[in-house]
Design a protein around this motif. Structure first.
Motif, PDB file in Angstrom:
ATOM      1  N   LEU B  96       0.862  -1.182   0.000  1.00  0.00           N
ATOM      2  CA  LEU B  96       0.000   0.000   0.000  1.00  0.00           C
ATOM      3  C   LEU B  96       0.895   1.228   0.000  1.00  0.00           C
ATOM      4  O   LEU B  96       2.041   1.160   0.440  1.00  0.00           O
ATOM      5  N   PHE B  97       0.374   2.348  -0.485  1.00  0.00           N
ATOM      6  CA  PHE B  97       1.172   3.568  -0.514  1.00  0.00           C
ATOM      7  C   PHE B  97       1.064   4.258   0.850  1.00  0.00           C
ATOM      8  O   PHE B  97       0.001   4.778   1.192  1.00  0.00           O
ATOM      9  N   PRO B  98       2.148   4.282   1.620  1.00  0.00           N
ATOM     10  CA  PRO B  98       2.037   4.732   3.018  1.00  0.00           C
ATOM     11  C   PRO B  98       1.760   6.223   3.159  1.00  0.00           C
ATOM     12  O   PRO B  98       1.317   6.663   4.210  1.00  0.00           O
ATOM     13  N   HIS B  99       2.006   6.993   2.093  1.00  0.00           N
ATOM     14  CA  HIS B  99       1.817   8.442   2.208  1.00  0.00           C
ATOM     15  C   HIS B  99       0.407   8.872   1.813  1.00  0.00           C
ATOM     16  O   HIS B  99       0.115  10.058   1.758  1.00  0.00           O
ATOM     17  N   MET B 100      -0.464   7.911   1.523  1.00  0.00           N
ATOM     18  CA  MET B 100      -1.835   8.254   1.130  1.00  0.00           C
ATOM     19  C   MET B 100      -2.814   7.563   2.067  1.00  0.00           C
ATOM     20  O   MET B 100      -2.532   6.487   2.587  1.00  0.00           O
ATOM     21  N   THR B 101      -3.988   8.174   2.224  1.00  0.00           N
ATOM     22  CA  THR B 101      -5.030   7.511   2.999  1.00  0.00           C
ATOM     23  C   THR B 101      -5.513   6.293   2.209  1.00  0.00           C
ATOM     24  O   THR B 101      -5.190   6.130   1.035  1.00  0.00           O
TER      25      THR B 101
END
Lengths: 241, 248
Positions: B96-101
């Motif tokens: 998952l992209f950790p910088h996005m909700t």
């Protein structure tokens, strides 16, 4: 009491008389303009070079032969030469070469300064950003590509934002260094903050006041900038609670 | 397209490392039809993950062809990005992209790649989140979720692109045992909705129950292929028999 009066007198002579404070104010504007534009140029060059270098490091070995592979190889070679030269020579020398050789036909000193400092900063930013890109887990990259993003989109939406966050403290440090480094702009007779203070010193023959004032202004700017970066860092870290 | 044609056809697929010294894949031939759930099993190092990753070209094959919906995606002239949009992929480590909700994780691809409006994409994403029971976490960040939740999000993130096939690369291998069930449940649901799936897994129960076809790989070759009943109850090859003896 006598000491205090001398101080007052010095202050008057150095800053008030003949509106000499204007040397500092005008110099500060030049320093800020110079730094701001150099930072922008530095980021543009830095991110571009970092992308070329990390693309090469990650993918070149597995790339299929063809036009793209050749272009990447050439771009990588150019980037490496750029990094070597810029990081291997003093910024003052680069500034002088830019002014007297490369852009000798231009008499816009501010422009020359912006480009010289920007090109210089770009090399350092490139290596910082590259280390940031390389620190991102390859799974992030694969996730982006598997959704259908192309290479550049994956970089833009997924890798660079994370890399930027990771290297923000180092990057901020680079810009603080750059702000102070522009103080050598006087070498090409630009009237930046440092030069402004030096001019006052030359006129009033008193060194203490103008030079300490210059130092204080740099210090305040650096502190303010550090404060802003800390704030930004805290905001970016919100996603990692 | 009718249901009998292959959605993915693999011909003589090879992946060699170090100039052929290591043969991760050594001539794989198979077809994946619409609606099929193909489960790939085999000992570690057998090349099953490499096989799966070749299907959407995350791993570039060194030989052979892969046809997706009739198009040879191994052809250098094919724009793989277009085809990847129609193939969802789920990874062992979620990615998952950790910088996005969570919501942003799901809507970014449909918005940027399919030109959906934010409202459209959000509606789609929220519907999917509701299905996996995580709609209350839409504004959380990935680091705030458990492993099982992350993997369920990863699945619906891929589904948000409305793919025609889903590739699963050991989706439960990095999970705590008590979280395996919730992820398998979502995958089972997906299979019941006739999603075409290729699943690399060590979950033999899942392979037996949900798989329409099981492929057994070892040393970069497909050793046996058949229905779960054939593979698990009547294994022919010795390799498969010893493998099953160890894992069952």
């Amino acid at each position: 009491m006598e000491w205090f009066q001398k101080l007052q007198h010095d202050f008057y002579r150095n800053f008030i008389e003949d509106d000499r404070w204007k040397y500092l104010a005008d110099g500060l504007v030049v320093t800020l303009q110079l730094t701001f534009c150099a930072v922008i140029i530095g980021i543009l060059i830095g991110v571009l070079v970092a992308m070329i270098r990390s693309t090469y490091d990650k993918n070149f070995a597995e790339m299929r032969p063809g036009f793209g592979r050749v272009v990447l190889k050439i771009l990588n070679a150019i980037s490496k030469v750029y990094l070597t030269i810029i990081r291997g020579t003093p910024v003052v020398v680069q500034l002088l070469i830019m002014y007297y050789v490369i852009m000798a036909s231009s008499n816009n000193k501010l422009l020359v300064g912006m480009i010289a400092f920007g090109v210089n900063s770009g090399a350092y930013v490139a290596e910082i950003v590259r280390s940031g890109i390389m620190s991102i887990d390859n799974g992030q990259f694969e996730a982006g590509r598997s959704l259908g993003f192309n290479y550049v989109q994956t970089m833009r939406y997924i890798i660079i934002p994370q890399a930027f966050k990771n290297v923000l403290p180092t990057l901020a440090n680079e810009f603080i260094v750059l702000l102070k480094e522009t103080s050598v702009a006087g070498y090409i007779a630009m009237q930046d903050l440092t030069k402004g203070g030096d001019i006052i010193r030359g006129v009033t023959f008193s060194a203490f006041m103008p030079l300490f004032a210059v130092a204080l202004i740099y210090l305040i700017m650096v502190l303010f900038f550090t404060f802003l970066v800390n704030k930004l860092e805290r905001r970016l870290r919100n996603s990692e609670r | 397209m009718n249901d009998n044609t292959a959605l993915i056809r693999v011909e003589n697929l090879e992946k060699h490392f170090k100039q052929g010294a290591i043969k991760a894949l050594d001539g794989i031939n198979t077809e994946i039809k619409k609606g099929e759930v193909v489960v790939v099993i085999g000992p570690s190092g057998s090349g099953k993950s490499t096989f799966l990753r070749c299907l959407n070209l995350l791993e570039v094959p060194t030989g052979g062809h892969i046809y997706f919906d009739g198009v040879d995606i191994t052809d250098i002239k094919t724009n793989i990005n277009i085809h990847r949009q129609r193939m969802g992929m789920v990874f062992q480590h979620f990615n998952l992209f950790p910088h996005m909700t969570i919501l942003k994780n799901m809507i970014i691809a449909p918005m940027k790649l399919q030109g959906k409006s934010e409202a459209e994409a959000t509606e789609l994403a929220m519907g999917l989140l509701k299905r996996v029971g995580l709609d209350d976490r839409a504004n959380a960040y990935p680091s705030q979720l458990s492993g099982g939740q992350k993997q369920r999000i990863a699945i619906v993130r891929a589904l948000c692109m409305q793919p025609e096939v889903m590739l699963f690369d050991e989706p439960t291998s990095a999970l705590d045992p008590e979280m395996v069930g919730e992820v398998l449940e979502v995958m089972k649901q997906l299979a019941q909705e006739n999603m075409t799936m290729v699943v690399v897994t060590h979950e033999m129960g899942f392979a037996r129950e949900v798989g329409t076809r099981v492929m057994f790989m070892a040393d970069g070759k497909q050793i046996e292929e058949g229905t779960p009943d054939e593979i698990f109850n009547h294994p022919k090859s010795e390799r498969l028999q010893t493998f099953l003896a160890k894992v069952l």
